[in-house]
Enzyme design. Sequence first.
Site, PDB file in Angstrom:
ATOM      1  N   GLY A  83       8.874  14.142  19.357  1.00  8.95           N
ATOM      2  CA  GLY A  83       9.716  13.843  20.512  1.00  8.95           C
ATOM      3  C   GLY A  83       8.906  13.819  21.788  1.00  8.95           C
ATOM      4  O   GLY A  83       8.958  12.874  22.569  1.00  8.95           O
ATOM      5  N   GLU A 120       9.134  19.315  29.631  1.00 14.41           N
ATOM      6  CA  GLU A 120       7.717  19.145  29.307  1.00 14.41           C
ATOM      7  C   GLU A 120       6.822  19.411  30.509  1.00 14.41           C
ATOM      8  O   GLU A 120       5.755  19.999  30.377  1.00 14.41           O
ATOM      9  CB  GLU A 120       7.459  17.754  28.720  1.00 14.41           C
ATOM     10  N   HIS A 123       6.081  23.106  31.057  1.00 10.68           N
ATOM     11  CA  HIS A 123       5.072  23.693  30.173  1.00 10.68           C
ATOM     12  C   HIS A 123       3.719  23.795  30.875  1.00 10.68           C
ATOM     13  O   HIS A 123       2.849  24.548  30.425  1.00 10.68           O
ATOM     14  CB  HIS A 123       4.894  22.869  28.896  1.00 10.68           C
TER      15      HIS A 123
END
Length: 135
Positions: A83, A120, A123
Amino acid sequence: PWPKPCYLFCLVAGALVPTEGQFRTAHGVDVQLKIWTEKHNSHKTGWAMESLKQAFKWDEERWGRVYDLERFNVVVVDDFNMGAMENKSLNVFNSRLVLATPETATDFSYESVQGIIGHEYFHNWSGNRVTINNF
């Protein structure tokens, strides 16, 4: 500027075109933003770029975390086998998760794109710079 685990290294090669943007950090540094896609998807990157800028801003305002490099890249391709992946200064996505146009996406789709792009990007701090070794 910090040692990173090897799984955060990424190299991408292909016939990709960029959508370019910019974000000025709270420290006054202009961060070059690029979303790289296959040409047939390049018209679908607008909301992903806006979502990325919102993630930068939210991280600064909520946590006081200013991005530490001069560029941030996103690669979006149709055949990425996962993904998404949060490499340092380079997030990689499957196109089904982060590309949207008013003709093909619902309000929920736009909300999902925003959440996935932000997840994302975040992160960068929770995994790429702040790891279990910090505790």
